[in-house]
Enzyme design. Structure first.
Site, PDB file in Angstrom:
ATOM      1  N   HIS A  22       0.756  -1.377   0.024  1.00  0.00           N
ATOM      2  CA  HIS A  22       0.032  -0.032   0.076  1.00  0.00           C
ATOM      3  C   HIS A  22       0.890   1.289  -0.032  1.00  0.00           C
ATOM      4  O   HIS A  22       0.667   2.408  -0.559  1.00  0.00           O
ATOM      5  CB  HIS A  22      -0.889  -0.059   1.114  1.00  0.00           C
ATOM      6  CG  HIS A  22      -1.948  -1.103   1.123  1.00  0.00           C
ATOM      7  ND1 HIS A  22      -2.648  -1.336   2.140  1.00  0.00           N
ATOM      8  CD2 HIS A  22      -2.189  -2.025   0.066  1.00  0.00           C
ATOM      9  CE1 HIS A  22      -3.582  -2.556   1.798  1.00  0.00           C
ATOM     10  NE2 HIS A  22      -3.046  -2.985   0.633  1.00  0.00           N
ATOM     11  N   HIS A  48      -9.931  -1.460  -4.457  1.00  0.00           N
ATOM     12  CA  HIS A  48      -8.602  -1.827  -3.649  1.00  0.00           C
ATOM     13  C   HIS A  48      -7.780  -2.694  -4.599  1.00  0.00           C
ATOM     14  O   HIS A  48      -6.525  -2.605  -4.518  1.00  0.00           O
ATOM     15  CB  HIS A  48      -9.105  -2.518  -2.166  1.00  0.00           C
ATOM     16  CG  HIS A  48      -7.798  -2.713  -1.514  1.00  0.00           C
ATOM     17  ND1 HIS A  48      -7.284  -1.744  -0.855  1.00  0.00           N
ATOM     18  CD2 HIS A  48      -7.125  -3.641  -1.416  1.00  0.00           C
ATOM     19  CE1 HIS A  48      -6.105  -2.192  -0.428  1.00  0.00           C
ATOM     20  NE2 HIS A  48      -6.070  -3.547  -0.690  1.00  0.00           N
ATOM     21  N   ASP A  52      -3.892  -2.335  -5.280  1.00  0.00           N
ATOM     22  CA  ASP A  52      -2.925  -3.437  -4.967  1.00  0.00           C
ATOM     23  C   ASP A  52      -2.160  -3.575  -6.182  1.00  0.00           C
ATOM     24  O   ASP A  52      -0.895  -3.913  -6.333  1.00  0.00           O
ATOM     25  CB  ASP A  52      -3.517  -4.779  -4.731  1.00  0.00           C
ATOM     26  CG  ASP A  52      -3.954  -4.759  -3.255  1.00  0.00           C
ATOM     27  OD1 ASP A  52      -3.245  -4.083  -2.330  1.00  0.00           O
ATOM     28  OD2 ASP A  52      -4.597  -5.459  -2.838  1.00  0.00           O
ATOM     29  N   HIS A  59      -1.599 -10.913  -5.996  1.00  0.00           N
ATOM     30  CA  HIS A  59       0.170 -10.487  -6.206  1.00  0.00           C
ATOM     31  C   HIS A  59       0.575 -11.427  -6.946  1.00  0.00           C
ATOM     32  O   HIS A  59       1.845 -11.193  -7.659  1.00  0.00           O
ATOM     33  CB  HIS A  59       0.316 -10.555  -4.762  1.00  0.00           C
ATOM     34  CG  HIS A  59      -0.296  -9.266  -4.105  1.00  0.00           C
ATOM     35  ND1 HIS A  59      -0.015  -8.075  -4.206  1.00  0.00           N
ATOM     36  CD2 HIS A  59      -0.924  -9.211  -2.802  1.00  0.00           C
ATOM     37  CE1 HIS A  59      -0.530  -7.213  -3.858  1.00  0.00           C
ATOM     38  NE2 HIS A  59      -1.080  -8.013  -2.357  1.00  0.00           N
TER      39      HIS A  59
HETATM   40 ZN   LIG Z   1      -4.224  -4.372  -0.638  1.00  0.00          ZN
END
Ligand SMILES: [Zn+2]
Length: 297
Positions: free
Chosen positions: A77, A234, A238, A261
């Site tokens: 973040h 969000h 990311d 991710h």
């Molecule tokens: Zn996050």
């Protein structure tokens, strides 16, 4: 589009708890000179860890970087905020092994950067211009990119049987858009995942103060959502953090379907390889005719 590199005009400071460690931690973002990039500095052990894709060692529940035997956790973040606010060079000092989670979004960091202001440096930004299509698949997730004059990102999420449902969002990067549309979106967790996280020794600092908790068709936070589509926002936040690990600004049209991710990292590693081979300077290459380069990870 900013042509010259920037850094913060003055330091900014944060304190809070680590999401996974639950430990109190303080962080400062300091100005840095041209071509330094983003560097994490652990003041508790005197270690420096550059924010670069080669230093990524974990992506399952948080992005963890490691260099010279030292680790720094949950960087995503802070990196998203620096990338979104177009800060090319900065030192992020932290007095523990994990960044503070703050309110679960990138807003406190992005807002502090906006309030501090940024200063232009003499060196040009080393843009990575995407000249070919490429695409990665992994377990129902996909990350792809095509050429574009701007940084454009389209993200989708799909959580059937929950209040999240199917959402998509298209975003074109400017610091103003990032601060208003993306930075305030908080991280989220499904209620039924929390016990498993705790059993694995994770999320010890997690609470309704720093995450949206979803139980079926309900949001358990009394204050509700900041945006009706806060969840996909969000995920875009990311994604911006993962792209920051390229260590240089990128221009392309990114498509991220149910991203995580891990698939994001496959794409960024691939682009980092391209950067070394084909785009060694800030000169813009002539766009090749887009050719499909499909790699399944
Ligand atoms: Zn996050």
């Amino acid at each position: 589009m900013r042509i010259f590199q920037r850094t913060l005009s003055r330091p900014v400071q944060f304190s809070g708890v680590g999401l996974h460690s639950g430990m109190p931690v303080s962080a400062r973002i300091l100005p840095a000179g041209q071509d330094r990039g983003i560097l994490f500095r652990r003041t508790d052990i005197g270690a420096e860890i550059p924010a670069s894709v080669e230093n990524v060692v974990e992506t399952a529940y948080a992005t963890v970087l490691s260099a010279g035997g030292a680790k720094i956790s949950t960087v995503e973040h802070f990196l998203s905020a620096l990338h979104g606010m177009e800060i090319d060079n900065a030192i992020v000092e932290v007095d523990g092994p994990e960044l503070p989670i703050l309110d679960g979004s990138a807003f406190p960091v992005a807002e502090a950067i906006a309030a501090a202001g940024s200063a232009e440096l003499p060196a040009r930004r080393h843009f990575l211009w995407i000249s070919n299509n490429c695409k990665f698949h992994r377990e129902g997730s996909m990350a792809a990119v095509a050429p574009s004059e701007e940084l454009e990102i389209l993200v989708t999420v799909d959580f059937p049987g929950t209040v999240i449902g199917k959402q998509w969002l298209k975003f074109t990067q400017t610091p103003e858009n990032f601060l208003k549309e993306i930075a305030p979106a908080r991280t989220f967790v499904l209620r039924e995942q929390i016990e498993a996280l705790w059993a694995a020794g994770l999320a010890k600092g997690g609470s309704l103060e720093n995450a949206i908790v979803v139980e079926g068709d309900k949001v358990l936070n009394v204050e509700g959502l900041r945006f009706i589509d806060e969840f996909v926002r969000h995920k875009l936040l990311d994604f911006m953090g993962d792209l920051a690990l390229l260590g240089r600004p990128v221009r392309g049209f990114f498509l991220a379907v149910r991203p995580g991710h891990t698939v994001n990292r496959c794409l960024v590693e691939h682009l980092a390889g391209l950067a070394d081979l084909s785009f060694g300077d800030s000169q813009r290459p002539v766009h090749a005719a887009p050719t499909e380069l499909q790699i399944t990870a």
